[in-house]
Design a protein around this motif. Sequence first.
Motif, PDB file in Angstrom:
ATOM      1  N   GLY A   1       0.813  -1.205   0.000  1.00 16.28           N
ATOM      2  CA  GLY A   1       0.000   0.000   0.000  1.00 16.28           C
ATOM      3  C   GLY A   1       0.845   1.253   0.000  1.00 16.28           C
ATOM      4  N   GLN A   2       1.905   1.261   0.792  1.00 16.13           N
ATOM      5  CA  GLN A   2       2.773   2.440   0.862  1.00 16.13           C
ATOM      6  C   GLN A   2       3.424   2.711  -0.488  1.00 16.13           C
ATOM      7  OE1 GLN A   2       6.228   2.749   0.661  1.00 16.13           O
ATOM      8  NE2 GLN A   2       6.510   4.793   1.540  1.00 16.13           N
ATOM      9  N   VAL A   3       3.867   1.658  -1.154  1.00 12.89           N
ATOM     10  CA  VAL A   3       4.547   1.815  -2.435  1.00 12.89           C
ATOM     11  C   VAL A   3       3.563   2.257  -3.520  1.00 12.89           C
ATOM     12  CG1 VAL A   3       5.668   0.472  -4.267  1.00 12.89           C
ATOM     13  CG2 VAL A   3       6.413   0.218  -1.890  1.00 12.89           C
ATOM     14  N   PHE A   4       2.335   1.749  -3.470  1.00 11.43           N
ATOM     15  CA  PHE A   4       1.302   2.162  -4.416  1.00 11.43           C
ATOM     16  C   PHE A   4       1.027   3.666  -4.294  1.00 11.43           C
ATOM     17  CE2 PHE A   4      -3.381   2.764  -5.003  1.00 11.43           C
ATOM     18  CZ  PHE A   4      -3.405   2.637  -6.384  1.00 11.43           C
ATOM     19  N   LEU A   5       0.851   4.142  -3.064  1.00 11.63           N
ATOM     20  CA  LEU A   5       0.578   5.566  -2.865  1.00 11.63           C
ATOM     21  C   LEU A   5       1.778   6.422  -3.268  1.00 11.63           C
ATOM     22  CD1 LEU A   5      -1.308   5.390   0.545  1.00 11.63           C
ATOM     23  CD2 LEU A   5      -2.280   5.670  -1.737  1.00 11.63           C
ATOM     24  N   GLN A   6       2.956   5.919  -3.008  1.00 16.52           N
ATOM     25  CA  GLN A   6       4.169   6.631  -3.426  1.00 16.52           C
ATOM     26  C   GLN A   6       4.210   6.769  -4.944  1.00 16.52           C
ATOM     27  OE1 GLN A   6       7.778   4.518  -2.461  1.00 16.52           O
ATOM     28  NE2 GLN A   6       8.927   6.396  -2.170  1.00 16.52           N
ATOM     29  N   SER A   7       3.816   5.724  -5.646  1.00 15.02           N
ATOM     30  CA  SER A   7       3.802   5.772  -7.098  1.00 15.02           C
ATOM     31  C   SER A   7       2.748   6.756  -7.602  1.00 15.02           C
ATOM     32  CB  SER A   7       3.517   4.369  -7.660  1.00 15.02           C
ATOM     33  OG  SER A   7       3.675   4.344  -9.059  1.00 15.02           O
ATOM     34  N   LEU A   8       1.572   6.797  -6.951  1.00 12.06           N
ATOM     35  CA  LEU A   8       0.553   7.771  -7.342  1.00 12.06           C
ATOM     36  C   LEU A   8       1.075   9.192  -7.187  1.00 12.06           C
ATOM     37  CD1 LEU A   8      -2.822   6.371  -5.935  1.00 12.06           C
ATOM     38  CD2 LEU A   8      -1.684   5.889  -8.104  1.00 12.06           C
ATOM     39  N   GLU A   9       1.790   9.452  -6.103  1.00 12.33           N
ATOM     40  CA  GLU A   9       2.335  10.797  -5.893  1.00 12.33           C
ATOM     41  C   GLU A   9       3.307  11.178  -7.000  1.00 12.33           C
ATOM     42  OE1 GLU A   9       3.986  11.070  -1.979  1.00 12.33           O
ATOM     43  OE2 GLU A   9       2.061  11.732  -1.145  1.00 12.33           O
ATOM     44  N   ARG A  10       4.165  10.239  -7.368  1.00 11.35           N
ATOM     45  CA  ARG A  10       5.104  10.518  -8.457  1.00 11.35           C
ATOM     46  C   ARG A  10       4.347  10.809  -9.754  1.00 11.35           C
ATOM     47  NH1 ARG A  10       8.542   5.435  -6.883  1.00 11.35           N
ATOM     48  NH2 ARG A  10      10.129   6.314  -5.512  1.00 11.35           N
ATOM     49  N   HIS A  11       3.308   9.998  -9.999  1.00  9.96           N
ATOM     50  CA  HIS A  11       2.545  10.171 -11.229  1.00  9.96           C
ATOM     51  C   HIS A  11       1.878  11.545 -11.257  1.00  9.96           C
ATOM     52  CE1 HIS A  11       0.704   7.956 -14.685  1.00  9.96           C
ATOM     53  NE2 HIS A  11      -0.138   8.973 -14.611  1.00  9.96           N
ATOM     54  N   ILE A  12       1.277  11.931 -10.149  1.00 12.09           N
ATOM     55  CA  ILE A  12       0.622  13.248 -10.073  1.00 12.09           C
ATOM     56  C   ILE A  12       1.652  14.351 -10.288  1.00 12.09           C
ATOM     57  CG2 ILE A  12      -0.610  14.845  -8.559  1.00 12.09           C
ATOM     58  CD1 ILE A  12      -1.772  12.315  -7.167  1.00 12.09           C
ATOM     59  N   LEU A  13       2.804  14.244  -9.633  1.00 11.12           N
ATOM     60  CA  LEU A  13       3.833  15.280  -9.763  1.00 11.12           C
ATOM     61  C   LEU A  13       4.302  15.403 -11.200  1.00 11.12           C
ATOM     62  CD1 LEU A  13       5.687  17.346  -8.446  1.00 11.12           C
ATOM     63  CD2 LEU A  13       7.282  15.486  -7.910  1.00 11.12           C
ATOM     64  N   ARG A  14       4.510  14.272 -11.883  1.00 11.01           N
ATOM     65  CA  ARG A  14       4.929  14.330 -13.283  1.00 11.01           C
ATOM     66  C   ARG A  14       3.849  15.027 -14.138  1.00 11.01           C
ATOM     67  NH1 ARG A  14       9.273  12.667 -11.491  1.00 11.01           N
ATOM     68  NH2 ARG A  14      10.525  10.995 -12.369  1.00 11.01           N
ATOM     69  N   ASN A  15       2.580  14.741 -13.832  1.00 13.97           N
ATOM     70  CA  ASN A  15       1.508  15.399 -14.575  1.00 13.97           C
ATOM     71  C   ASN A  15       1.559  16.914 -14.409  1.00 13.97           C
ATOM     72  OD1 ASN A  15       0.608  12.946 -15.470  1.00 13.97           O
ATOM     73  ND2 ASN A  15      -1.462  13.139 -14.657  1.00 13.97           N
ATOM     74  N   TYR A  16       1.792  17.354 -13.186  1.00  9.02           N
ATOM     75  CA  TYR A  16       1.814  18.804 -12.961  1.00  9.02           C
ATOM     76  C   TYR A  16       3.061  19.463 -13.538  1.00  9.02           C
ATOM     77  CZ  TYR A  16      -2.482  18.910 -10.316  1.00  9.02           C
ATOM     78  OH  TYR A  16      -3.808  18.847  -9.970  1.00  9.02           O
ATOM     79  N   ILE A  17       4.134  18.692 -13.703  1.00 14.00           N
ATOM     80  CA  ILE A  17       5.307  19.229 -14.401  1.00 14.00           C
ATOM     81  C   ILE A  17       4.950  19.508 -15.856  1.00 14.00           C
ATOM     82  CG2 ILE A  17       7.628  18.672 -15.238  1.00 14.00           C
ATOM     83  CD1 ILE A  17       8.021  17.072 -12.629  1.00 14.00           C
ATOM     84  N   VAL A  18       4.228  18.560 -16.494  1.00 15.53           N
ATOM     85  CA  VAL A  18       3.783  18.762 -17.873  1.00 15.53           C
ATOM     86  C   VAL A  18       2.826  19.944 -17.952  1.00 15.53           C
ATOM     87  CG1 VAL A  18       2.476  17.737 -19.779  1.00 15.53           C
ATOM     88  CG2 VAL A  18       4.156  16.361 -18.535  1.00 15.53           C
ATOM     89  N   LEU A  19       1.881  20.042 -17.014  1.00 14.61           N
ATOM     90  CA  LEU A  19       0.936  21.155 -17.008  1.00 14.61           C
ATOM     91  C   LEU A  19       1.650  22.492 -16.828  1.00 14.61           C
ATOM     92  CD1 LEU A  19      -2.078  19.772 -14.934  1.00 14.61           C
ATOM     93  CD2 LEU A  19      -2.095  20.509 -17.323  1.00 14.61           C
ATOM     94  N   TYR A  20       2.654  22.503 -15.969  1.00 16.07           N
ATOM     95  CA  TYR A  20       3.413  23.740 -15.764  1.00 16.07           C
ATOM     96  C   TYR A  20       4.062  24.193 -17.076  1.00 16.07           C
ATOM     97  CZ  TYR A  20       6.965  26.988 -14.093  1.00 16.07           C
ATOM     98  OH  TYR A  20       7.756  28.102 -13.920  1.00 16.07           O
ATOM     99  N   ALA A  21       4.635  23.248 -17.815  1.00 14.28           N
ATOM    100  CA  ALA A  21       5.261  23.597 -19.089  1.00 14.28           C
ATOM    101  C   ALA A  21       4.220  24.129 -20.077  1.00 14.28           C
ATOM    102  CB  ALA A  21       5.968  22.373 -19.675  1.00 14.28           C
ATOM    103  N   ILE A  22       3.071  23.478 -20.160  1.00 13.90           N
ATOM    104  CA  ILE A  22       2.031  23.918 -21.101  1.00 13.90           C
ATOM    105  C   ILE A  22       1.498  25.290 -20.724  1.00 13.90           C
ATOM    106  CG2 ILE A  22      -0.297  23.406 -21.965  1.00 13.90           C
ATOM    107  CD1 ILE A  22       0.379  20.427 -21.643  1.00 13.90           C
ATOM    108  N   GLU A  23       1.218  25.493 -19.448  1.00 14.89           N
ATOM    109  CA  GLU A  23       0.612  26.740 -18.998  1.00 14.89           C
ATOM    110  C   GLU A  23       1.552  27.932 -19.094  1.00 14.89           C
ATOM    111  OE1 GLU A  23      -2.360  24.444 -15.815  1.00 14.89           O
ATOM    112  OE2 GLU A  23      -0.638  25.608 -15.101  1.00 14.89           O
ATOM    113  N   THR A  24       2.857  27.666 -19.013  1.00 11.57           N
ATOM    114  CA  THR A  24       3.838  28.759 -19.121  1.00 11.57           C
ATOM    115  C   THR A  24       4.433  28.862 -20.513  1.00 11.57           C
ATOM    116  OG1 THR A  24       5.598  27.291 -18.324  1.00 11.57           O
ATOM    117  CG2 THR A  24       4.422  28.629 -16.669  1.00 11.57           C
ATOM    118  N   GLY A  25       3.973  27.995 -21.429  1.00 10.77           N
ATOM    119  CA  GLY A  25       4.462  28.050 -22.805  1.00 10.77           C
ATOM    120  C   GLY A  25       5.892  27.607 -22.976  1.00 10.77           C
ATOM    121  N   GLN A  26       6.396  26.768 -22.080  1.00 10.50           N
ATOM    122  CA  GLN A  26       7.777  26.289 -22.148  1.00 10.50           C
ATOM    123  C   GLN A  26       7.802  24.844 -22.672  1.00 10.50           C
ATOM    124  OE1 GLN A  26      10.404  27.652 -18.787  1.00 10.50           O
ATOM    125  NE2 GLN A  26       8.417  27.927 -17.774  1.00 10.50           N
TER     126      GLN A  26
END
Length: 875
Positions: free
Chosen positions: A323-348
């Motif tokens: 369970g701990q490892v599953f939640l850790q993986s979800l956090e990584r996945h969410i963070l990677r998504n927001y990195i992509v969103l940050y690039a799109i929203e700032t035009g980078q």
Amino acid sequence: FAYQSAAVKIAAHHLNKRGGVLIGDVVGLGKTLMATALARIFEDDYHLETLIICPKNLAKMWEDYRDQYRLRARVLPISRVTQELPSLRRYRLVLIDESHNLRNREGKRYRAIQEYIQENESKVILLSATPYNKTYLDLSSQLRLFVPADQDLGVRPEKLLRELGETEFIRRYQAPVRSLAAFEHSPYADDWRDLMRLYLVRRTRSFIQTNYGALDTETGRRYLTFADTSRSYFPTRVPRTVTFALDEQRADDQYARLYATAVVNGINDLSLPRYGLANYVAPNAEQQATADERRVLGNLTRAGKRLMGFSRTNLFKRLESSGQVFLQSLERHILRNYIVLYAIETGQPIPIGTQDAALLDTRLTDLDSDTLSSTLDLAEEVDADATEPMDEQSASTLATEAQFRQRAAAVYQAYTTTYQRRFSWLRPALFTKHLATDVQQDAQALLRVLATAGAWDASSDTKLAALVDLLTVTHPDEKVIVFTQFADTVLYLTAALQARGIPSVAGVTGQSDDPTLLAWRFSPVSNNKRHSIGPQSELRILIATDVLSEGQNLQDAHIVVNYDLPWAIIRLIQRAGRVDRIGQQAADILCYTFLPAEGVERIIRLRERIRQRLHENAEVIGTDEAFFEDDMSDQQLLDLFTEQSGVLDGDVDSEVDLASQAYAIWQKAIEADPSLQRTIPDMPPVVYSTRAHQATPQEPAGVLVYMRTAEGNDALAWVDEHGTSVTESQRTILHAAACEPDTPALPRMEQHHELVKQGAQVIAEEEKTVGGQLGRPSGARFRTYERLKRHAEAVKGTLFDSPDLHRALEELYRYPLRQTAVDTLNRQMRSGVSDDDLAGLVLALRDEDRLCVKQDDAPTRAPQIICSLGLRHDV
């Protein structure tokens, strides 16, 4: 051991005759030792030095074997082949451990190894307990490392050709019928058996027990005998289950919350746009893109949508792991998504991570798929002031969208500065607006899953508590190896056990500095390291990913724990094989598997839902998304849960190679009747007999012929009553010859001897295969022979025609070249030597006895009919 000696002899024959051999014995039967012995033989007899290519985690083990057996060899981790092989000096023998990892012909490592072997005309030893996974093309991919696709092999895919007809086959596939390319079109096991008899040595544990093991009448156990007369018994693999609580009625049950319908649906409904970027490329992207961007876009297209399936199923695998490892993986996945969103929203530019599906294959890596945008988990490397580092004991430290966005901005800045070269980059303008929408929706869906799950509490982890009880109560003093698929689970368990004061515990993953040293510390006796590893540094508990399920000796232990359950039964069998090896002293191998206390049905239902989701997705959007390695049936899961014996034996359906089978038939025969060892060799050539046969259209009456060819090869033929070849399958003919000792002999058919002659001609025609006799078309012997033959035809009837020229041609065809001749001829042909000058060089080498290696009896050898067996149906 006698079975190892026999295997080395067979392997040496294949290596000499065909330029390569695949040693495919199941786990624990000594492939490493046999390959080492084989390399040493070819070093001593032919002065060949060896290049050993192996997984990084096995490099130290191979270096130890190299030093122990005084091999002139270099060990090269497979991770280094693309960098080092292009400039590496010539090694004439290449040994590749775990060769099944080279299934992808398009991979850079595959091409680097293939080109090195071809350029240096190296002989090849392949080692793999699992030569193929789900398709016979896995076998051909490995053979293609040293066998050209169109080389004449002297055998054909008979069953396929019988079905299609040779003319239709050539029209349809445009491939030589006796080539590897031809076999690649055959789905029939019989065809592949006939091909692999030329290259494969494979025995199973049950085969060794039956044919080489002796029976201890007191204990009923079978054993092998060492050279010092001590015994090595075969242990029994005993499946056992460890259950942990999973109660949906309790609100505080962490695992029940994670297995809830809302969580499973949330993962199943993800769009996973980062792994399917090719779906979001704008229609005019090619016109807008720079040259570098077009190359990256091309990689996205090749990756297709398959990555989405890998990502989704890996999330569920991690749920089953911890369970701990599953939640850790979800956090990584969410963070990677927001990195992509940050690039799109700032035009980078958007950082593009791995698009290589192989890196998401848990057979090949134990990293979380979201750590694979580079070789490290960069998001956790970055020292961002906005958040604290993730707590090992509590996943969900980043619980809100605002926190993830803040961290993503900091990570993106690090990506564009310190880590820029680890990524490819594409401008947001090259993608449609749906990309941002789907990335945002996935992130929010996963945030809802995190909110449902809550923070993970290791002190309430019922699965972890069950492991602690197993290690401290059930087996408080014995060595135990705990396997899991994921590096994160290893880190979690290692930290948790150490925090509870359990001593002599260590974890090993693919990222460990020295996995082999940890294996030695855990199992010093089996690795002959007792002198260098003292009691103070010895380990009692080793927690490992499958990085240690291949190639390592761990048989100081006899207890294996599967903390999570792979989706392929072979993974469990391989894990058991790490301790079920030669030298194991325990009578039983205990194989524990963790399953929910309420029963295995929950796991079965979960996996079925995932398979259904993948199937539906393939139908709807046309993807090739599919879960590979999914071969564990529901019945096998139930057998594990009910601790059925035999479920982990692993070789029930496996076959041995033909040469080993024939050798074993002979061994059993002379054990049953020792007089055969004298009478059979004393029989005259061309001896014959006849027995009754129930004829069918597929297996007609006729004659079986056993012949030794002019080249010293043993060959079988089966011709019908009209002298027509029935099959070229050596395995089929061998089985057709089987009969009991009391089978009555019948009078021979009137045309028996004429049919024997026809059978001998069939074999002789097959033996005339120049490609098979002269080796690879790229080899010095083949090229020299072809050019010399062309030259002889050109000068025929002129002053330059001579008997010596024709004798040289005959010797080139009959005998292998001396290594000095290979080097000289290759050097001259690379420099553009003319046919006339090449002929002069060959004649000079022949006059000085520096051209060919001639066996003493070879010049006078003639084809020899050993025996024949008539099959009569008119009785």
